[in-house]
Design a protein around this motif. Structure first.
Motif, PDB file in Angstrom:
ATOM      1  N   ALA A  88       0.831  -1.204   0.000  1.00 16.14           N
ATOM      2  CA  ALA A  88       0.000   0.000   0.000  1.00 16.14           C
ATOM      3  C   ALA A  88       0.867   1.257   0.000  1.00 16.14           C
ATOM      4  N   PRO A  89       0.356   2.360  -0.544  1.00 14.68           N
ATOM      5  CA  PRO A  89       1.071   3.643  -0.432  1.00 14.68           C
ATOM      6  C   PRO A  89       1.103   4.109   1.014  1.00 14.68           C
ATOM      7  N   VAL A  90       2.159   4.829   1.358  1.00  6.84           N
ATOM      8  CA  VAL A  90       2.362   5.318   2.720  1.00  6.84           C
ATOM      9  C   VAL A  90       2.252   6.833   2.691  1.00  6.84           C
ATOM     10  N   TYR A  91       1.355   7.397   3.494  1.00  6.76           N
ATOM     11  CA  TYR A  91       1.106   8.840   3.506  1.00  6.76           C
ATOM     12  C   TYR A  91       1.722   9.441   4.762  1.00  6.76           C
ATOM     13  N   ALA A  92       2.484  10.527   4.557  1.00  4.78           N
ATOM     14  CA  ALA A  92       3.137  11.201   5.676  1.00  4.78           C
ATOM     15  C   ALA A  92       3.597  12.567   5.189  1.00  4.78           C
ATOM     16  N   THR A  93       4.016  13.402   6.123  1.00  6.61           N
ATOM     17  CA  THR A  93       4.594  14.689   5.764  1.00  6.61           C
ATOM     18  C   THR A  93       6.042  14.496   5.316  1.00  6.61           C
ATOM     19  N   LEU A  94       6.585  15.510   4.679  1.00  2.51           N
ATOM     20  CA  LEU A  94       7.969  15.438   4.192  1.00  2.51           C
ATOM     21  C   LEU A  94       8.971  15.194   5.321  1.00  2.51           C
ATOM     22  N   PRO A  95       8.910  15.925   6.455  1.00  2.00           N
ATOM     23  CA  PRO A  95       9.884  15.651   7.524  1.00  2.00           C
ATOM     24  C   PRO A  95       9.789  14.233   8.070  1.00  2.00           C
ATOM     25  N   VAL A  96       8.585  13.687   8.167  1.00  2.00           N
ATOM     26  CA  VAL A  96       8.443  12.325   8.670  1.00  2.00           C
ATOM     27  C   VAL A  96       9.136  11.341   7.729  1.00  2.00           C
ATOM     28  N   GLN A  97       9.022  11.558   6.442  1.00  2.00           N
ATOM     29  CA  GLN A  97       9.686  10.672   5.489  1.00  2.00           C
ATOM     30  C   GLN A  97      11.205  10.780   5.596  1.00  2.00           C
ATOM     31  N   LYS A  98      11.739  11.997   5.572  1.00  2.88           N
ATOM     32  CA  LYS A  98      13.195  12.175   5.577  1.00  2.88           C
ATOM     33  C   LYS A  98      13.810  11.755   6.907  1.00  2.88           C
ATOM     34  N   MET A  99      13.195  12.181   8.010  1.00  8.29           N
ATOM     35  CA  MET A  99      13.749  11.822   9.314  1.00  8.29           C
ATOM     36  C   MET A  99      13.539  10.340   9.610  1.00  8.29           C
ATOM     37  N   GLY A 100      12.471   9.764   9.103  1.00  8.28           N
ATOM     38  CA  GLY A 100      12.261   8.336   9.285  1.00  8.28           C
ATOM     39  C   GLY A 100      13.356   7.516   8.634  1.00  8.28           C
ATOM     40  N   GLU A 101      13.809   7.946   7.461  1.00  6.65           N
ATOM     41  CA  GLU A 101      14.939   7.267   6.822  1.00  6.65           C
ATOM     42  C   GLU A 101      16.181   7.322   7.699  1.00  6.65           C
ATOM     43  N   MET A 102      16.429   8.479   8.318  1.00  4.47           N
ATOM     44  CA  MET A 102      17.596   8.617   9.180  1.00  4.47           C
ATOM     45  C   MET A 102      17.506   7.688  10.387  1.00  4.47           C
ATOM     46  N   PHE A 103      16.325   7.580  10.982  1.00  4.37           N
ATOM     47  CA  PHE A 103      16.136   6.676  12.114  1.00  4.37           C
ATOM     48  C   PHE A 103      16.485   5.236  11.723  1.00  4.37           C
ATOM     49  N   LEU A 104      15.977   4.794  10.587  1.00  6.60           N
ATOM     50  CA  LEU A 104      16.179   3.412  10.182  1.00  6.60           C
ATOM     51  C   LEU A 104      17.605   3.153   9.713  1.00  6.60           C
ATOM     52  N   TYR A 105      18.212   4.108   8.997  1.00 10.53           N
ATOM     53  CA  TYR A 105      19.617   3.951   8.610  1.00 10.53           C
ATOM     54  C   TYR A 105      20.496   3.805   9.850  1.00 10.53           C
ATOM     55  N   ASP A 106      20.264   4.645  10.831  1.00 12.11           N
ATOM     56  CA  ASP A 106      21.065   4.611  12.045  1.00 12.11           C
ATOM     57  C   ASP A 106      20.884   3.283  12.784  1.00 12.11           C
ATOM     58  N   ALA A 107      19.637   2.839  12.912  1.00 10.80           N
ATOM     59  CA  ALA A 107      19.369   1.574  13.606  1.00 10.80           C
ATOM     60  C   ALA A 107      19.983   0.395  12.869  1.00 10.80           C
ATOM     61  N   GLU A 108      19.910   0.389  11.534  1.00  7.51           N
ATOM     62  CA  GLU A 108      20.474  -0.711  10.763  1.00  7.51           C
ATOM     63  C   GLU A 108      21.989  -0.768  10.907  1.00  7.51           C
ATOM     64  N   ARG A 109      22.648   0.383  10.908  1.00  8.76           N
ATOM     65  CA  ARG A 109      24.094   0.406  11.050  1.00  8.76           C
ATOM     66  C   ARG A 109      24.510  -0.044  12.445  1.00  8.76           C
ATOM     67  N   HIS A 110      23.757   0.337  13.471  1.00  7.89           N
ATOM     68  CA  HIS A 110      24.070  -0.128  14.825  1.00  7.89           C
ATOM     69  C   HIS A 110      24.048  -1.655  14.889  1.00  7.89           C
ATOM     70  N   LYS A 111      23.085  -2.257  14.212  1.00  4.89           N
ATOM     71  CA  LYS A 111      22.947  -3.712  14.259  1.00  4.89           C
ATOM     72  C   LYS A 111      24.007  -4.415  13.408  1.00  4.89           C
ATOM     73  N   THR A 112      24.147  -4.021  12.159  1.00  3.42           N
ATOM     74  CA  THR A 112      25.049  -4.735  11.252  1.00  3.42           C
ATOM     75  C   THR A 112      26.508  -4.573  11.630  1.00  3.42           C
TER      76      THR A 112
END
Length: 788
Positions: A88-112
C-alpha cells in the motif's frame, strides 16, 4: 419531511500492537472494505514475533498513515514491505519521510556493525520509502480508486518535526487519530492544532502520559546546571538521545546556552547519520513554529545552523578526542541503550563517579535505559548502607571481532585454495590470448611478434602491407584485426585552460602504472608484476574477516544518573482538559491505545466518570471493535437553474447558501418519509450501509423548486450570521487593525468608546455611542461571520 434513508459507514478498529503497553504502535482501521494501517512501529530489538497479527492482514492493507518519524511509529515498514507483502502507499509529511529514513539507517548500522543482522537491509529501507506520498499540513487529500470518497488530512501534532494528527473523513463520519501530541509550543516545534478535534465522531488517542505530572517550569535550567556542574568537576556527560526527533530540541537548548556564554567544553553528537540528519532538518524551516520563522526573517540566521557541536560517526573518532582527557558532553544514539554507541559509552562512563548520565526520555519498556533508571533510583531510596555497593546492571554487549585460532587457519586455507584456482584460471586465459595472437599472424608474418598485450601500431601496418593492403597514413590500422569493428580513439579532454589532459602521465606521476607511451617520453618503465607476484601481494594485505561476539557483563554504576522529561508529550492533566473540553473535542466514541495498563485503565475510568462521550473503549490486542455510527441523511436534488443562481460561500470544510423552495416528489407523492429502523437481514443491512435504499428501488429522489422569484409574500429571510468568533480572537483582529483593546470584567473595551460582551447564548453584543468608531468595530465584527 422528504426522502430519508440510513447511510452508516462500517468502522472497525483492530489493534495489532501498542495497547495496554508502551510498545510500538500499529492499528488497523477499516472503513467499509477499505483498510488503513495507522502507524507501523517497531523497537530496536527487532523481534519479528511482534508482527504475528500484521502478517495476516498486510497484503490486504490499502493505505498506511504515519504520524511520527521515530521507530515506534514507522520502524516496521522495511520488514513489512520486504517480507509481509505490504504494497500500500504510505502517507506522511515530508519531515516524517526524511527523518524516518535517518532513524532506520542509524538503527540498521548499529545492528550490522555489531551483529549478524539480516532481518532487513538498507535496500529494504529504500524500497519501503519509495512508497511514500508526501502531504502538507491541512491538505485535504482525496484518495482514489478503492478509497474514493475518503479524505485524509494531517494537522500539526508537535512532539517531532512534521509530526501529525490525522483526520480521516468519509461521508458524515470523521475519525481522528491523535497520538503522541504536545499542546505547548517549543523552541522549534509548533503546538498541537486543536481544530482537528472539533468534529470527530470517533477519536483514537493514547493514554501514554495519563499519570504523568506537569513539567516543572525550571526544567531546562536544572538540566543545564547539572551538565555544567559535572563538567566543572572534571567529569563528562553522556546523554542518550534519538536520531532525528526529540534530539533537535535538546541541540537547540545547548547551542543557545553555549552561544551565550561561550563555554570551553566540547559537545559531541555521535550517530551513524548525525551530520545528514541535521542537514535535512535545516531544510524543514516551514515545518517549524512561527517564532523560528520570525527570527530567521529578522536576522537571516538559520536556527539549525549549529556552531558548537562536533558531529562524529564512529567510536574511533571519539576515542581520539577522549585521549585529550578533557571533560565533554556526548549525545549518543540510540536512546534505549539496547545497542550502539550509547551502550558502549555507558559501559565506559558508568565506571567513574565524576561522570553523569542524563536521560531525557525514559526509554521503552524493557530497555536497558529504563532498567538503569529503575535500579539507580531504587538503590538511592534504599541507601548504600551496609556496604551494599553501587547498583549493578547486566547488559549484553555485542561487537564484531577478527576470527582467530582454528577459525582463522580454516579461513586462510580456504582463501589460499580459492586464490590458487583463480591463479590457474588467469594463467590459462593469458595462454589462450598469446595463442590467439600467434594464429592471427599467419605463415610468413615475421614482423608480428606475439606479446602479452596487443601488437603495436607499426607491426599492424606492416602486416597490412604484406597482405596487399596499401592504406594512406590517415587510415593506418591501430589494431592487428584487419576487419571491423574499428574503434576510433576518443578526442583528448581539455582542462579549463585548454591544455590537453593526459591520463597516462597523471597515473605515472602518482606511481600507479607505466605505459608504452610513457616509455617513449623518456621515462624508465617499472617491471610489470607477474600473476604469482600479484597474488602474493594480495595475500599480504587481505583483510581478516570478523564475527559477532556477545558478552554478558555487569556494569557497576558509580556515576550519577539524572532524568529530565524532554519527551515533548502532553501531561496527564492537559490530556484530560482536551478530552473534556466540548469546544475542543465533541466526539461520540473514544478509543484508548498506547499506554501502560495502569495509565489506560486510569484514563478509561476518568472518561466514564466525567462522561466525556457516549462510549469509551480500551480494546485488547487483536480484538476488533465496531464503532460505526447510525446516521440519517436527507437527500434532495437541486436543479441546474437553481444551482446557477445560488451563491455558495465557504465555511470551514463546507460551502453554504440559503435556499428557499418547495419540495416536489416524483409521481405526485405527498409524503416520502421512510422509517428504516426495522430489523433487516445482514445482507440487506450491508447493502443499506452503502447508501442503497431497498424500499424504493425504482423511484427518484425528490427535487427542490426555487421560490425566490415567486410572488409568495413570505419569500425572503432575515440575515443569518454563521461563525463562532470569541472575544479573545476578535481582540487580536482589532489589535492588528491598530485599535487599543482592554479586557475588563469579562468585556472587551475598544478605544474606551465601544464595549463588546459575550452573551450566554454565544452571541456578541455591541454597546457604545453612535460614532464612527462604533460602526467600524461593527463592520470588523461582521467580517468574522459568513453572512447569508
Amino acid at each position: 419531511i422528504f426522502f430519508r434513508h440510513h447511510v452508516n459507514v462500517m468502522i472497525l478498529f483492530t489493534p495489532l500492537s501498542g495497547v495496554h503497553t508502551e510498545g510500538p504502535l500499529c492499528y488497523l482501521l477499516e472503513l467499509d472494505d477499505f483498510k488503513i494501517l495507522l502507524d507501523c512501529g517497531w523497537n530496536d530489538t527487532f523481534d519479528t514475533s511482534q508482527f504475528d497479527l500484521l502478517k495476516t492482514v498486510a497484503e490486504d492493507v490499502d493505505a498506511v498513515l504515519i504520524s511520527h518519524a521515530d521507530l515506534s511509529h514507522l520502524g516496521g515498514l522495511p520488514y513489512a514491505v520486504a517480507h509481509l507483502g505490504l504494497k500500500a502507499p504510505v502517507y506522511a509529511t515530508l519531515p516524517v519521510q526524511k527523518m524516518g529514513e535517518m532513524f532506520l539507517y542509524d538503527a540498521e548500522r548499529h545492528k550490522t556493525s555489531r551483529e549478524d543482522f539480516r532481518t532487513f537491509s538498507l535496500d529494504d529501507i529504500d524500497l519501503a520509502f519509495e512508497r511514500f506520498v508526501q502531504i502538507k499540513f491541512f491538505q485535504n487529500f482525496k484518495l482514489e480508486g478503492k478509497g474514493r470518497g475518503i479524505v485524509i488530512t494531517p494537522f500539526p501534532a508537535g512532539h517531532t518535526i512534521g509530526g501529525s494528527v490525522w483526520r480521516i473523513t468519509k461521508e458524515t463520519d470523521e475519525i481522528l487519530y491523535a497520538v503522541d501530541y504536545h499542546h505547548r509550543k517549543e523552541r522549534i516545534l509548533p503546538s498541537l492544532d486543536r481544530s482537528a478535534f472539533s468534529k470527530a465522531t470517533v477519536t483514537i488517542t493514547d493514554a501514554f502520559n495519563a499519570l504523568r505530572p506537569p513539567i516543572k517550569q525550571d526544567r531546562d535550567e536544572r538540566l543545564l546546571d547539572t551538565i555544567l556542574s559535572t563538567l566543572r568537576a572534571d567529569g563528562s556527560v553522556l546523554i542518550p538521545c534519538d536520531t532525528a526527533g526529540r534530539s533537535f530540541e535538546l541541540l537547540m537548548l545547548l547551542d543557545q546556552r553555549w552561544e551565550q556564554y561561550n563555554y570551553p567544553y566540547k559537545i559531541v553528537v555521535l550517530s551513524n547519520v548525525a551530520h545528514r540528519a541535521v542537514e535535512f532538518a535545516r531544510g524543514m524551516l516551514e515545518w517549524m513554529n512561527e517564532n523560528v520563522h520570525r527570527r530567521f526573517d529578522d536576522s537571516r540566521h538559520h536556527p539549525m545552523k549549529f556552531q558548537h557541536f562536533m558531529f562524529l560517526h564512529s567510536m574511533e573518532e571519539l576515542d581520539k578526542l577522549r585521549a585529550e582527557r578533557r571533560p565533554m558532553v556526548v549525545l549518543a544514539t540510540p536512546v534505549s541503550l539496547n545497542t550502539g554507541f550509547s551502550l558502549e559509552l555507558f559501559s565506559i562512563f558508568a565506571n567513574h563517579e565524576r561522570n553523569a548520565v542524563i536521560f531525557v526520555e525514559q526509554g521503552p519498556e524493557g530497555s536497558v535505559a529504563r532498567t538503569v533508571v529503575e535500579e539507580y533510583f531504587k538503590r538511592q531510596r534504599q541507601g548504600q548502607s551496609g556496604g551494599a555497593g553501587p547498583p549493578l546492571v547486566t547488559v549484553d554487549l555485542s561487537r564484531k571481532v577478527p576470527i582467530s585460532g582454528e577459525e582463522l587457519r580454516e579461513w586462510e586455507e580456504q582463501e589460499d585454495e580459492r586464490m590458487k584456482e583463480e591463479l590457474a584460471r588467469r594463467e590459462e586465459e593469458e595462454g589462450k590470448k598469446v595463442i590467439q595472437i600467434k594464429n592471427m599472424g599467419g605463415e610468413g608474418d615475421d614482423d608480428m611478434e606475439p606479446t602479452e598485450e596487443v601488437m603495436d601500431v607499426k607491426s599492424a601496418n606492416n602486416t597490412a602491407q604484406q597482405r596487399g593492403l596499401f592504406l594512406p597514413k590517415s587510415l593506418a590500422y591501430s589494431s592487428p584485426f584487419l576487419m571491423f569493428p574499428c574503434r576510433e580513439k576518443p578526442p583528448a579532454k581539455l582542462d579549463p585552460y585548454g591544455t590537453p589532459l593526459d591520463p597516462e602521465m597523471w597515473d605515472l606521476l602518482h606511481g600507479r602504472r607505466q605505459t608504452d607511451n610513457a616509455i617513449g617520453r623518456g621515462f624508465t618503465p617499472l617491471p610489470k608484476p607477474t600473476i604469482p607476484q600479484e597474488f602474493a601481494e594480495r595475500k599480504k594485505v587481505r583483510e581478516i574477516p570478523t564475527k559477532p561476539k556477545t558478552e554478558t557483563i555487569a556494569i557497576a554504576i558509580y556515576c550519577s544518573v539524572h532524568v529530565f522529561d524532554m519527551e515533548g508529550r502532553a501531561d496527564g492533566g492537559s490530556v484530560k482538559n482536551i478530552l473534556i473540553d466540548k469546544k475542543t473535542l465533541n466526539t461520540k466514541k473514544l478509543i484508548l491505545v498506547h499506554g501502560s495498563q495502569p495509565s489506560t485503565m486510569h484514563l478509561h475510568q476518568w472518561c466514564d466518570e466525567k462522561q466525556v462521550c457516549d462510549e469509551v473503549y480500551a480494546p485488547e490486542l487483536g480484538a476488533k471493535v465496531d464503532v460505526s455510527n447510525d446516521v440519517q441523511v436527507y437527500k434532495i436534488k437541486l436543479g441546474d437553474d437553481l444551482l446557477n443562481r445560488v451563491g455558495f460561500q465557504p465555511a470551514g470544510d463546507y460551502s453554504i447558501a440559503f435556499v428557499e423552495g418547495e419540495v416536489l416528489y416524483p409521481g405526485g407523492v405527498d409524503n416520502m418519509d421512510l422509517d428504516m429502523d426495522e430489523e433487516v437481514s445482514p445482507e440487506e443491512y450491508h447493502r443499506r450501509k452503502r447508501g442503497i435504499n431497498l424500499s424504493l428501488p425504482d423511484r427518484e429522489l425528490p427535487s427542490l423548486a426555487d421560490l425566490s422569484n415567486s410572488e409568495n409574500p413570505q419569500a425572503g429571510h432575515p440575515t443569518v450570521l454563521i461563525g463562532d468568533p470569541t472575544l479573545s480572537k476578535f481582540a487580536r483582529v482589532l489589535v492588528g487593525e491598530g485599535w487599543k483593546t482592554e479586557f475588563k470584567e469579562g468585556c472587551l473595551i475598544c478605544d474606551e468608546k465601544v464595549v463588546l460582551r459575550m452573551k450566554k447564548e454565544g452571541d456578541i453584543s455591541i454597546e457604545g455611542m453612535l460614532c464612527p468608531e462604533y460602526f467600524q468595530v461593527r463592520d470588523l465584527l461582521y467580517q468574522q461571520y459568513r453572512v447569508l
